[in-house]
Design an enzyme around this catalytic site. Structure first.
Site, PDB file in Angstrom:
ATOM      1  N   TYR A  73       0.845  -1.193   0.000  1.00 19.51           N
ATOM      2  CA  TYR A  73       0.000   0.000   0.000  1.00 19.51           C
ATOM      3  C   TYR A  73       0.878   1.240   0.000  1.00 19.51           C
ATOM      4  O   TYR A  73       2.066   1.185   0.361  1.00 19.51           O
ATOM      5  CB  TYR A  73      -0.943   0.032   1.212  1.00 19.51           C
ATOM      6  CG  TYR A  73      -0.240   0.040   2.546  1.00 19.51           C
ATOM      7  CD1 TYR A  73       0.099   1.235   3.179  1.00 19.51           C
ATOM      8  CD2 TYR A  73       0.088  -1.149   3.182  1.00 19.51           C
ATOM      9  CE1 TYR A  73       0.754   1.238   4.397  1.00 19.51           C
ATOM     10  CE2 TYR A  73       0.739  -1.163   4.404  1.00 19.51           C
ATOM     11  CZ  TYR A  73       1.073   0.033   5.003  1.00 19.51           C
ATOM     12  OH  TYR A  73       1.729   0.029   6.212  1.00 19.51           O
ATOM     13  N   CYS A  74       0.277   2.364  -0.401  1.00 18.67           N
ATOM     14  CA  CYS A  74       0.914   3.674  -0.276  1.00 18.67           C
ATOM     15  C   CYS A  74       0.010   4.530   0.606  1.00 18.67           C
ATOM     16  O   CYS A  74      -0.755   3.982   1.403  1.00 18.67           O
ATOM     17  CB  CYS A  74       1.160   4.305  -1.644  1.00 18.67           C
ATOM     18  SG  CYS A  74      -0.334   4.608  -2.617  1.00 18.67           S
ATOM     19  N   PHE A  75       0.067   5.839   0.475  1.00 17.22           N
ATOM     20  CA  PHE A  75      -0.711   6.669   1.396  1.00 17.22           C
ATOM     21  C   PHE A  75      -2.208   6.596   1.113  1.00 17.22           C
ATOM     22  O   PHE A  75      -3.014   6.375   2.010  1.00 17.22           O
ATOM     23  CB  PHE A  75      -0.240   8.129   1.341  1.00 17.22           C
ATOM     24  CG  PHE A  75      -0.975   9.011   2.315  1.00 17.22           C
ATOM     25  CD1 PHE A  75      -0.832   8.819   3.680  1.00 17.22           C
ATOM     26  CD2 PHE A  75      -1.822  10.013   1.869  1.00 17.22           C
ATOM     27  CE1 PHE A  75      -1.524   9.614   4.587  1.00 17.22           C
ATOM     28  CE2 PHE A  75      -2.514  10.817   2.766  1.00 17.22           C
ATOM     29  CZ  PHE A  75      -2.367  10.614   4.119  1.00 17.22           C
ATOM     30  N   SER A 133       1.317   3.028  -5.082  1.00 17.68           N
ATOM     31  CA  SER A 133       1.149   1.576  -4.936  1.00 17.68           C
ATOM     32  C   SER A 133       0.823   0.927  -6.274  1.00 17.68           C
ATOM     33  O   SER A 133       1.205  -0.224  -6.523  1.00 17.68           O
ATOM     34  CB  SER A 133       0.076   1.254  -3.897  1.00 17.68           C
ATOM     35  OG  SER A 133      -1.153   1.859  -4.214  1.00 17.68           O
ATOM     36  N   TYR A 159      -2.924   3.671   3.251  1.00 17.52           N
ATOM     37  CA  TYR A 159      -2.720   3.952   4.672  1.00 17.52           C
ATOM     38  C   TYR A 159      -3.826   4.840   5.229  1.00 17.52           C
ATOM     39  O   TYR A 159      -4.313   4.608   6.350  1.00 17.52           O
ATOM     40  CB  TYR A 159      -1.363   4.630   4.878  1.00 17.52           C
ATOM     41  CG  TYR A 159      -1.130   5.075   6.305  1.00 17.52           C
ATOM     42  CD1 TYR A 159      -0.593   4.202   7.241  1.00 17.52           C
ATOM     43  CD2 TYR A 159      -1.475   6.367   6.720  1.00 17.52           C
ATOM     44  CE1 TYR A 159      -0.401   4.599   8.564  1.00 17.52           C
ATOM     45  CE2 TYR A 159      -1.287   6.773   8.034  1.00 17.52           C
ATOM     46  CZ  TYR A 159      -0.754   5.885   8.945  1.00 17.52           C
ATOM     47  OH  TYR A 159      -0.581   6.283  10.248  1.00 17.52           O
TER      48      TYR A 159
END
Length: 379
Positions: free
Chosen positions: A99-101, A107, A128
């Protein structure tokens, strides 16, 4: 319906946290250190500096220019190295997710580069930000709905050890990596506030789903455990919760404090700093802890206890740590015990049981009677 962990992208945040699925965090290190999830591994798409460059480019020239800059910054050997790190993670953790933010471009790029290298790996939709929001909302809900019980008792009574022997209890001090009192600092520090909140929410979720019929048992803590603050929703629930008081004789509490705040603390510092430097850091830690409560101790008592501490440290350097028991005993008798007795007296109407450690364990072993008592106490 496919099972969780089937390799598909997911937004099933509940099962993601309940299962303990391995998490690959592709955010920049500065984002990760500000707040992360328990056990997550940071293998970023961009360094902090690269992220800052791309962010400035986005503001000045728009998304497409920022994307092109990102690809120029992470290409060739740099790209190969990062993809290799993700590949190794995926091979070690085939049931994991990345995952990314926000679950968006970063991602997606990581997932695409992995796919181009021959590895299909799922990502968390929403990233996130959505996972963090889910944990905050879950914590609020649990604090409103769960039947809390607090394990109370005088300082040094081994409450944390007792919690570990009661199924379904949640150890706040373990999550905060701090022993709770003024002397509770650990050698390797505490998590960030966000890390603590995330770990707490995950622990509460697992307790509620694993021990749904049991009350939620926590130690009776102040609003701060070291520098980690309990969330407001939990503090409100704890302020109304019934108390189970464990009663432990003074000498047992002196011995417990001696083991935890002297022997174990020194071991921690020496593992981190080495034999000699570790002892000096340990000694400074004790001095600072005593200094931090000097106002509440009063000038004369602070001076007396400081002198006892220095005498004990001098004997300890010669190989005899036993003299620490003297100042610990005085601190418990003259400071902690009167303070806690006063605090407990103000909440006397909330005490639903008291006894020694064996009696408390037996009390919680009879979960049906415990549930009834707690329910009656809250009505």
């Amino acid at each position: 319906m496919k099972a969780f962990g089937d390799g598909q992208d997911t937004e099933d945040y509940l099962n993601l946290f309940l299962s303990g699925a391995p998490l690959l965090d592709t955010r920049a290190p500065v984002e990760f250190h500000k707040g992360a999830f328990p056990g997550a591994v940071n293998l970023p798409l961009m360094t902090d500096d690269e992220r800052a460059q791309v962010g400035r480019c986005y503001k000045r020239h728009g998304q497409q220019a920022a994307i092109e800059l990102g690809h120029r910054l992470a290409h060739g050997a740099v790209k190969e190295s990062r993809v290799q790190g993700w590949r190794e993670f995926a091979q070690r953790h085939p049931q994991g997710y990345l995952y990314c933010f926000r679950g968006g471009l970063r991602s997606s790029i990581c997932q695409q580069w992995l796919a181009e290298s021959g590895v299909a790996y799922p990502r968390v939709l929403g990233g996130y930000k959505a996972m963090r929001r889910f944990l905050i909302e879950s914590l609020e809900s649990i604090c409103q709905e769960a039947r809390l019980v607090l394990l109370a008792g005088h300082t040094g009574g081994g409450k944390t050890d007792l919690l570990a022997r009661i199924p379904g209890a949640v150890d706040l001090e373990r999550l905060a990596h701090h022993r709770g009192s003024a002397f509770g600092r650990r050698a390797d520090g505490q998590p960030s506030q966000i890390d603590f909140e995330n770990a707490l929410a995950v622990a509460l979720l697992r307790q509620r789903h694993g021990f749904a019929n049991a009350p939620l048992l926590l130690e009776d803590e102040s609003h701060l455990i070291g520098r980690c603050a309990l969330p407001q929703s939990l503090r409100r629930a704890m302020a109304q919760a019934p108390l189970v008081v464990v009663e432990v004789a003074l000498e047992q509490r002196v011995e417990h404090s001696f083991r935890n705040y002297i022997l174990h603390k020194l071991d921690e510092w020496r593992r981190r700093q080495g034999e000699d430097e570790g002892f000096e850091r340990f000694a400074d830690d004790l001095r600072q802890s005593m200094y931090n409560i000097r106002t509440r101790l009063g000038g004369l008592r602070y001076q007396q206890l400081s002198e006892m501490l220095e005498a004990a440290l001098a004997r300890h350097r010669q190989g005899d740590p036993a003299y620490h028991r003297d100042w610990i005993r005085c601190l418990l008798e003259d400071y902690y015990d009167p303070m806690y007795a006063y605090q407990l007296q103000k909440r006397a109407e909330r005490i639903c049981f008291r006894g020694d450690a064996a009696a408390v364990r037996d009390y919680f072993a009879h979960s049906s009677s415990t549930t009834a008592t707690v329910r009656d106490k809250r009505l």
